[in-house]
Design an enzyme around this catalytic site. Sequence first.
Site, PDB file in Angstrom:
ATOM      1  CB  SER A  58      -0.647   0.124   1.133  1.00  0.00           C
ATOM      2  OG  SER A  58      -0.190   0.248   2.225  1.00  0.00           O
ATOM      3  CE  LYS A  59      -2.294   6.964  -2.221  1.00  0.00           C
ATOM      4  NZ  LYS A  59      -3.691   6.347  -2.284  1.00  0.00           N
TER       5      LYS A  59
END
Length: 498
Positions: free
Chosen positions: A257-258
Amino acid sequence: MEVRVRYAPSPTGNQHIGGVRTALINYLFARSQGGKFLLRLEDTDRTRYSDEYVKNLYDTFKWLGFYWDEGPDVGGPSAPYIQSERFALYKEHAEKLVSMGQAYYCFCAEDRLAKLHADAQDEEAGEGGSYGYDRRCRNVDPAEASRRLAAGEKAVIRLKIPLDGTTKFRDALLGDIEWKNADVSPDPVLLKSDGFPTYHLANIVDDHLMHITHVMRAQEWISSTPMHVIMYRAFGWTPPEFCHLPMVLGQDGSKLSKRHGATSLNEFRKNGYLPEALINYVAHLGCSYEEGREIFTLKELEGLFRVEKLNKASAVFDYTKLEWYNGQYIRMKTDAELAALVMPFLAAAGLVAAGSDGAPAPGPAQAAVVLGAMPLVKERLKFLTDAAPMMRYLFEEPALPAPEEFIPKKLDAARAAELLAAAAALLPSCDLADVPACEAAFRAEAERLGAKFGDLMMPLRVAATGSRVSPPLFESIHLVGLEKCLARIERARKLLVP
Ligand code: GLU
């Protein structure tokens, strides 16, 4: 039989690394088998759809440099399959399932369904429990259903999931999988009351009509597969082969994820990655090609890809390794190629001229400096974004560093100023195109001054480039121009002995 695979993104967000990986694996598999790779836009969810995401999808393919093989009208990149252009087809198929007794009209009101849904969530959808819909309309007499429809009552079409027994399918990676039908979502909606298909219906109808032989997709879809297999059988169709790709995780073991770094393709592009590096690295996520070798062209990957070489275990996304690939590909570029690649970054940083659209529009002099700098920076760039800070001194006067920056260890400001003056005196007699000769002259000068060669060079480097760390010095001075460099040296000398 011809192998036919597809990448079927829903344009509800920008393309991210997981999507690229699914697309690439499908593409490589198709090519390795002499088959076809299709792109299908699953844009059935109109509430989350945006044109911008579709544009982003096309841009991504363009940037990566591989394409789908066919579309509804013409082959090639102009026309993928688009589900929103095919709605009539899905409706027809849902109605067909009703007429075959495999699906039924459901007239239940939204608020009743919402309550059932909420209750089911309270019960936590326990083992074998039929949660969500209670199948109330499953036994409505077809004649009564027709009458209610004719009277204008709103209805959805639901698939009949067998009430008992199991559904089996084979996954190329995970082996045989068997699900209790009681655990499959009870009678999912195929067609909404506005006539729009759900993802499940459109996906299966299209995979069948497009003669898809292998469904290779992210592992998160595996829980939908038993229901899909039931739908294939309800139609009397043979399901394709399935291959659910292992998850891509961050270094800490959680889903990528980010938090872990860039994940959207836009970010990777903006951060100065090359498509070749991304393709090569992503192709290697949980898949091997040839022992002891890491760099492959796309063509080579196409020939070497084998499903058997995919790992069952999740893949871990290693940004450091990707960075290594990026550096490798940067070094493989010719000077002219690399100059063209860094140019947009230099324009964005205001170092070379840009047109009104922001695209680089360097004049011949700027273009020559950029090209001339490529041999100096090529070995040092990890990302295309490194070019602007590394090359700024070639285009702009560097900010004047603090005096200490100019002073070699164990020397003082006065001595550093002397060394600068000596360098300034020597430079005009040097042929800057002949680096070994320049070096020899500076070594001789250092000896004459009783200074270390490094101590003579260091203040000069800081004066000419604004930093103790820079691309090769004489080449840099040559590119900046002697006059400008002499002025920079004088400016520094005055700082040291005001
Ligand atoms: N539209 C689905 C997605 O967004 C496709 C899943 C599949 O490949 O069947 O991932």
